[in-house]
Motif scaffolding. Structure first.
Motif, short mmCIF file in Angstrom:
data_model
loop_
_atom_site.label_atom_id
_atom_site.label_comp_id
_atom_site.label_asym_id
_atom_site.label_seq_id
_atom_site.Cartn_x
_atom_site.Cartn_y
_atom_site.Cartn_z
N THR A 64 -0.08 6.82 -5.30
CA THR A 64 1.01 6.08 -5.91
C THR A 64 0.72 4.59 -5.80
OG1 THR A 64 2.51 7.80 -5.15
CG2 THR A 64 3.50 5.73 -5.84
N THR A 65 0.85 3.90 -6.92
CA THR A 65 0.72 2.45 -6.86
C THR A 65 2.12 1.88 -6.77
OG1 THR A 65 0.69 2.31 -9.26
CG2 THR A 65 -1.44 2.36 -8.14
N LYS A 66 2.22 0.78 -6.09
CA LYS A 66 3.53 0.20 -5.84
C LYS A 66 3.38 -1.31 -5.87
CE LYS A 66 7.22 0.57 -2.44
NZ LYS A 66 7.63 1.13 -1.17
N GLU A 67 4.37 -1.98 -6.38
CA GLU A 67 4.39 -3.44 -6.42
C GLU A 67 4.96 -3.94 -5.09
OE1 GLU A 67 3.18 -6.68 -8.47
OE2 GLU A 67 3.13 -4.68 -9.32
N PHE A 68 4.15 -4.66 -4.33
CA PHE A 68 4.61 -5.19 -3.05
C PHE A 68 4.88 -6.69 -3.20
CE2 PHE A 68 2.02 -1.52 -1.82
CZ PHE A 68 2.88 -0.87 -0.97
N TYR A 125 6.11 -9.05 1.83
CA TYR A 125 6.05 -7.70 2.42
C TYR A 125 5.18 -7.71 3.68
CZ TYR A 125 5.06 -2.72 2.96
OH TYR A 125 4.93 -1.45 3.46
N GLU A 139 6.81 10.04 3.03
CA GLU A 139 7.15 8.86 2.25
C GLU A 139 6.48 7.61 2.82
OE1 GLU A 139 11.24 6.46 1.80
OE2 GLU A 139 11.37 8.52 1.05
N GLU A 178 3.49 5.28 1.15
CA GLU A 178 3.65 3.82 1.07
C GLU A 178 2.45 3.12 1.71
OE1 GLU A 178 6.45 0.34 3.02
OE2 GLU A 178 7.34 2.31 2.70
N ALA A 205 -0.61 3.31 -0.53
CA ALA A 205 -0.52 2.37 -1.64
C ALA A 205 -0.82 0.95 -1.17
CB ALA A 205 0.86 2.45 -2.28
N TRP A 206 -0.26 0.57 -0.02
CA TRP A 206 -0.50 -0.75 0.56
C TRP A 206 -1.99 -0.92 0.90
CZ3 TRP A 206 1.13 -5.49 1.14
CH2 TRP A 206 0.67 -6.27 2.19
#
Length: 191
Positions: free
Chosen positions: A6-10, A14, A151, A155, A158-159
């Motif tokens: 999963t890619t996530k916008e941080f 953060y 979860e 995360e 992704a980070w």
């Protein structure tokens, strides 16, 4: 259960709650190299060591994600089985007959007598006796914890992926800077 990264916008502010450090993007490679006061080879070696550490973390987190992803359906199935067993035993005072899997393709018939308790395998050679309500409550708590851990692991992956990309870009930029500097020095030396 297929797992994808999963890619996530941080956001810039953060901070990873589990302590995975942020990799700073090198804006000006020349200033960065001068401010470090060490050779480009040493900087590249430090980047490579950091990259290896991040790759190891990524591997461990991917293993953890796989473990948790397989654990969640197992807990869910056990909870459903306990609920079915409790309902069936409440309906029939004398118990009931059922088939259970002995191996992958061999089934046996068993008679389930009325029970007030069940035994849950906790691992590490430990089995504990619970009432149906206690067992279902424990499994519910374990399921919630497993979902929360999954979860946070996703995360973290992704980070970590974002940090690895930044580190790889930094490494390429510093390496290219070194190549350009060596060419310039070579051209100056040949004149």
């Amino acid at each position: 259960m297929a797992l994808t990264l999963t890619t996530k916008e941080f956001p810039e502010t953060y901070v990873n709650p589990r302590g995975i450090p942020r990799v700073a993007f090198v804006d000006s490679v020349e200033q960065y190299v001068k401010s470090r006061g060490i050779t480009v080879e040493s900087i590249l070696k430090q980047f490579q060591e950091q990259h290896s550490k991040y790759k190891l973390m990524e591997h461990k987190l991917a293993q953890n994600r796989s473990h948790l992803a397989s654990k969640i359906p197992e807990i869910t199935k056990t909870t459903e089985t306990l609920q079915f067993l409790r309902k069936k035993l409440a309906e029939e005072d004398s118990g009931f007959k059922t088939n259970y899997g002995l191996t992958e393709s061999v089934f046996c018939e068993a008679e389930v007598t009325p029970q007030k308790t069940v035994h849950l395998w906790l691992g590490a050679s430990v089995m504990v006796e619970y009432t149906f309500d206690e067992a279902i409550a424990l499994l519910g708590k374990n399921l919630a914890a497993a979902k929360k851990n999954l979860e946070s692991t996703v995360e973290d992956l992704a980070w970590l992926s974002d940090q690895l990309v930044i580190l790889e870009v930094n490494t390429a930029r510093v390496y290219n800077y070194d190549v350009v500097k060596r060419r310039e020095e070579k051209e100056k030396g040949s004149q």
